[in-house]
Design a protein around this motif. Sequence first.
Motif, PDB file in Angstrom:
ATOM      1  N   LYS A   1      21.891   5.529 -18.321  1.00 12.77           N
ATOM      2  CA  LYS A   1      21.047   6.489 -19.010  1.00 12.77           C
ATOM      3  C   LYS A   1      19.571   6.259 -18.694  1.00 12.77           C
ATOM      4  O   LYS A   1      18.785   7.203 -18.622  1.00 12.77           O
ATOM      5  CB  LYS A   1      21.298   6.327 -20.520  1.00 12.77           C
ATOM      6  N   GLY A   2      19.209   4.991 -18.486  1.00 14.92           N
ATOM      7  CA  GLY A   2      17.818   4.650 -18.198  1.00 14.92           C
ATOM      8  C   GLY A   2      17.277   5.349 -16.962  1.00 14.92           C
ATOM      9  O   GLY A   2      16.075   5.581 -16.855  1.00 14.92           O
ATOM     10  N   GLN A   3      18.158   5.677 -16.019  1.00 10.50           N
ATOM     11  CA  GLN A   3      17.705   6.353 -14.801  1.00 10.50           C
ATOM     12  C   GLN A   3      17.165   7.735 -15.127  1.00 10.50           C
ATOM     13  O   GLN A   3      16.109   8.135 -14.639  1.00 10.50           O
ATOM     14  CB  GLN A   3      18.868   6.461 -13.808  1.00 10.50           C
TER      15      GLN A   3
ATOM     16  N   GLU B   1      16.149   8.677 -18.055  1.00 11.72           N
ATOM     17  CA  GLU B   1      14.958   8.503 -18.905  1.00 11.72           C
ATOM     18  C   GLU B   1      13.720   8.206 -18.072  1.00 11.72           C
ATOM     19  O   GLU B   1      12.644   8.755 -18.320  1.00 11.72           O
ATOM     20  CB  GLU B   1      15.184   7.373 -19.910  1.00 11.72           C
ATOM     21  N   ALA B   2      13.898   7.323 -17.079  1.00 11.59           N
ATOM     22  CA  ALA B   2      12.754   6.975 -16.235  1.00 11.59           C
ATOM     23  C   ALA B   2      12.254   8.217 -15.501  1.00 11.59           C
ATOM     24  O   ALA B   2      11.050   8.439 -15.384  1.00 11.59           O
ATOM     25  CB  ALA B   2      13.142   5.882 -15.243  1.00 11.59           C
ATOM     26  N   ALA B   3      13.197   9.025 -15.008  1.00 10.32           N
ATOM     27  CA  ALA B   3      12.806  10.238 -14.293  1.00 10.32           C
ATOM     28  C   ALA B   3      12.096  11.199 -15.236  1.00 10.32           C
ATOM     29  O   ALA B   3      11.056  11.773 -14.903  1.00 10.32           O
ATOM     30  CB  ALA B   3      14.029  10.899 -13.671  1.00 10.32           C
ATOM     31  N   ALA B   4      12.638  11.346 -16.451  1.00  6.32           N
ATOM     32  CA  ALA B   4      12.025  12.245 -17.433  1.00  6.32           C
ATOM     33  C   ALA B   4      10.632  11.751 -17.801  1.00  6.32           C
ATOM     34  O   ALA B   4       9.682  12.533 -17.892  1.00  6.32           O
ATOM     35  CB  ALA B   4      12.906  12.346 -18.676  1.00  6.32           C
ATOM     36  N   ALA B   5      10.496  10.433 -17.977  1.00  6.79           N
ATOM     37  CA  ALA B   5       9.209   9.879 -18.383  1.00  6.79           C
ATOM     38  C   ALA B   5       8.144  10.114 -17.322  1.00  6.79           C
ATOM     39  O   ALA B   5       6.956  10.142 -17.618  1.00  6.79           O
ATOM     40  CB  ALA B   5       9.336   8.383 -18.674  1.00  6.79           C
ATOM     41  N   LEU B   6       8.569  10.281 -16.070  1.00 11.60           N
ATOM     42  CA  LEU B   6       7.603  10.554 -15.001  1.00 11.60           C
ATOM     43  C   LEU B   6       7.213  12.021 -14.946  1.00 11.60           C
ATOM     44  O   LEU B   6       6.391  12.413 -14.123  1.00 11.60           O
ATOM     45  CB  LEU B   6       8.193  10.141 -13.654  1.00 11.60           C
TER      46      LEU B   6
ATOM     47  N   ASN C   1      14.431  18.447 -15.758  1.00 11.39           N
ATOM     48  CA  ASN C   1      15.845  18.084 -15.823  1.00 11.39           C
ATOM     49  C   ASN C   1      16.531  18.291 -14.486  1.00 11.39           C
ATOM     50  O   ASN C   1      17.308  17.465 -14.021  1.00 11.39           O
ATOM     51  CB  ASN C   1      16.556  18.950 -16.864  1.00 11.39           C
TER      52      ASN C   1
ATOM     53  N   LEU D   1      17.275  14.534  -7.721  1.00  8.30           N
ATOM     54  CA  LEU D   1      16.646  13.471  -6.942  1.00  8.30           C
ATOM     55  C   LEU D   1      17.060  12.074  -7.375  1.00  8.30           C
ATOM     56  O   LEU D   1      17.017  11.143  -6.592  1.00  8.30           O
ATOM     57  CB  LEU D   1      15.116  13.578  -7.058  1.00  8.30           C
ATOM     58  N   VAL D   2      17.427  11.926  -8.653  1.00 11.21           N
ATOM     59  CA  VAL D   2      17.663  10.579  -9.156  1.00 11.21           C
ATOM     60  C   VAL D   2      19.129  10.356  -9.505  1.00 11.21           C
ATOM     61  O   VAL D   2      19.774   9.443  -8.985  1.00 11.21           O
ATOM     62  CB  VAL D   2      16.775  10.304 -10.396  1.00 11.21           C
TER      63      VAL D   2
ATOM     64  N   PRO E   1      22.150  11.598  -6.397  1.00  6.89           N
ATOM     65  CA  PRO E   1      22.398  10.742  -5.232  1.00  6.89           C
ATOM     66  C   PRO E   1      23.156   9.472  -5.600  1.00  6.89           C
ATOM     67  O   PRO E   1      24.007   9.005  -4.846  1.00  6.89           O
ATOM     68  CB  PRO E   1      20.988  10.397  -4.744  1.00  6.89           C
ATOM     69  N   GLN E   2      22.866   8.922  -6.773  1.00  8.19           N
ATOM     70  CA  GLN E   2      23.573   7.708  -7.186  1.00  8.19           C
ATOM     71  C   GLN E   2      25.015   8.011  -7.555  1.00  8.19           C
ATOM     72  O   GLN E   2      25.924   7.237  -7.256  1.00  8.19           O
ATOM     73  CB  GLN E   2      22.848   7.065  -8.368  1.00  8.19           C
TER      74      GLN E   2
ATOM     75  N   ASN F   1       6.455  10.146 -25.794  1.00  8.57           N
ATOM     76  CA  ASN F   1       6.743  11.079 -24.692  1.00  8.57           C
ATOM     77  C   ASN F   1       8.077  11.798 -24.903  1.00  8.57           C
ATOM     78  O   ASN F   1       8.686  12.283 -23.963  1.00  8.57           O
ATOM     79  CB  ASN F   1       6.708  10.370 -23.341  1.00  8.57           C
TER      80      ASN F   1
ATOM     81  N   PHE G   1       9.638   0.393 -18.846  1.00 11.99           N
ATOM     82  CA  PHE G   1      10.778   0.072 -19.702  1.00 11.99           C
ATOM     83  C   PHE G   1      11.115  -1.419 -19.636  1.00 11.99           C
ATOM     84  O   PHE G   1      10.792  -2.106 -18.669  1.00 11.99           O
ATOM     85  CB  PHE G   1      12.013   0.855 -19.252  1.00 11.99           C
TER      86      PHE G   1
ATOM     87  N   ASN H   1      14.294   0.116 -14.894  1.00 19.16           N
ATOM     88  CA  ASN H   1      14.788   1.459 -14.546  1.00 19.16           C
ATOM     89  C   ASN H   1      14.210   1.995 -13.247  1.00 19.16           C
ATOM     90  O   ASN H   1      13.909   3.172 -13.139  1.00 19.16           O
ATOM     91  CB  ASN H   1      14.495   2.466 -15.667  1.00 19.16           C
TER      92      ASN H   1
ATOM     93  N   PHE I   1      14.628   3.278  -9.412  1.00 21.25           N
ATOM     94  CA  PHE I   1      15.722   4.048  -8.814  1.00 21.25           C
ATOM     95  C   PHE I   1      16.328   3.236  -7.676  1.00 21.25           C
ATOM     96  O   PHE I   1      15.686   3.050  -6.641  1.00 21.25           O
ATOM     97  CB  PHE I   1      15.202   5.396  -8.312  1.00 21.25           C
TER      98      PHE I   1
ATOM     99  N   HIS J   1      18.492   3.689  -5.402  1.00 17.68           N
ATOM    100  CA  HIS J   1      18.827   4.265  -4.102  1.00 17.68           C
ATOM    101  C   HIS J   1      17.586   4.559  -3.266  1.00 17.68           C
ATOM    102  O   HIS J   1      17.692   5.037  -2.144  1.00 17.68           O
ATOM    103  CB  HIS J   1      19.639   5.539  -4.294  1.00 17.68           C
TER     104      HIS J   1
END
Lengths: 400, 252
Positions: free
Chosen positions: A292-294, A296-301, A305, A311-312, A315-316, B58, B93, B97, B99, B101
């Motif tokens: 889930k953190g992935q 969240e990290a993308a959203a925080a940037l 959605n 992009l995040v 691919p994983q 946020n 965090f 977190n 990425f 890949h």
Amino acid sequence: MSTNQTILPPPFERFSVLKWLRDNLFQNWFSGVVTVVSLYVIFVTGRGILVWTLTQAKWQVITANIQLLMVGQYPSTQLWRIWILVGILGLLAGLSWGLWINQRPVATILMLLGPFLLVLFPGSTQARLQMAVVGVITVVGYLLGKFLPRFLKKPVIIAWAVYLPLAFIMVRGWSADSGPMPVVDTDVWGGLMLTSLIAAVGIILSYPLGVILAVGRMSRYPLMRAVSIVYIELIRSVPLISVFFMAQTMLPLFLPSNIDIDRVVRAMIAFTLFSAAYMAESVRGGLQAVPKGQHEAAAALGLSNFDSLRLVVFPQALKNILPILTASVIGDFRDTSLVMIVGLLDLLGIARVILAQPAFLGRHIEVYSFLAAIYWLISYIMSYIGQTIEAKVGLESKLN
Amino acid sequence: MVIQSDPHNPMIRFVDVHKWYGQFHALRGITMDIQKGETVVVFGPSGSGKSTFIRTINRLEEHQRGQIIVDGIELTHNVRNIERVRTETGMVFQSFNLFPHLTVLQNVVLAPTNVRKWKKKQAEEIAMQLLTRVGIPEQANKFPGQLSGGQQQRVAIARALAMQPKIMLFDEPTSALDPEMIKEVLDVMIGLAHSGMTMVVVTHEMGFARAVANRMYFFDQGTIIEEGTPEKIFNHPESDRTKLFLSQILEK
């Protein structure tokens, strides 16, 4: 202890055949017995198969019907179109092999020799010549891919994307009978060509559909979720055969009588819709395995959605499901043989036609062994490609 | 360090914010103003709501009552506003977190090229500057899994800074790190605080708080028990709970 620490090389053992035999095959009396018995079984079955293949089997049933097995009753005057498609396929395969797969020399040699081995196959001189040309094209493609990788990657990807639609147009044709490419009705499509077309369409189209269903099933919007769940669970709870039957016999009842969808197209639609449901579940598994953190990290940037998914997360997820994806591609390819039951003359359907010829009554073993060999060969190639891709992305994941 | 304090236009404003997880009342009326350029440290026992608090800034967590205004934008269901706030707010965090890949450099340029629509080359130049600033430019082409925890967290800081945010949020940034790596991350954060960044930091690193915090907040059971300058919190805490908690974590 001295302060001068010595760095020792790892212990080195001389390789000897006797030692290898003892370590691997004759470690104790039990492993010795297992080795001897296994060798005997391998010898007996191997000899039986070889003797049958080389002396007892009557391969005329295959050689006389090779055209039927490959393309069904496709008109001989239009066969040149199929040859062109095979040539392009050889070129693309060679290019891709040189660009991406090219890892073990033995596999590469086998792959490049493949078309030439087919030349040895007894058939018409013309067909053998054409096969040789395909072989040369494949080698040329390989060499180009190997030595000019920089300019070719994008064009090759685009060419693959265009290949299937092109194949459809070429196989079907568009002009009147007197024109350059007269329309060839799907009734006479058959053999390996039909099998490949159905499998390719099913595999390629079921993937995006499966992704949409998987995302829909995990969506926040209840209606989307409900539709996806109902679809997936409904399809997964019926056998593929019944979906084919539905498409062939029941679909015309629902559609207005002036709309007539072609039988082959109907089979393709049914097959795509069916495998999409399974694909959706594989994709969902892959998506859920991404922490889930992935997201969240993308959203925080500040990524939307959609971008976060694209992009995040995706691919994983794709990497997670690669092994399942390979398995399902192979499974889909073999499942196409069920279209025989609704009367299409794919490889298996053609085989039944051939076996009904008076001249070849009772040649089941030869025909089915030949089919098994084709299915095995193609499945193995797909499996090998899958393994190569896994190894390539696996390299990254090992470093991660 | 000059704090451009403008009491009427704080960088972050919380007005009586409440948050529930099901029946559990996680935030119980948080009211707080954070000025531009301030470094605010939030601490408290686990389950005190401090992590929930920082994640509402946020909107990784939604609040159900009260008002949160970040840089003049109120956080509501409006998705565009949420994305605007997130674009101006960097977050680091506990578990990094990154990425996995993507390479370090790709991690850093992902958001600038896709959200800010910068050219790749420009984004990469800025990314390299940031990686130099956090001290690991030589790792740019490695994958996150090849780095130590401390290096990963510094990449995460660079990744957040690449968006040129006005606010940086740190959610227990050193809690998952081995002791010898904590310092390298804290040093980067201290440098950032001195550069005038508005920072909200959830941490138990009291040395860090003493060095750079303008104000500290002690959270317990979803409420602010006590707030004040580090000097006041460490030397003259008013509440017994603050005293007890501080004595426990300072003992270590």
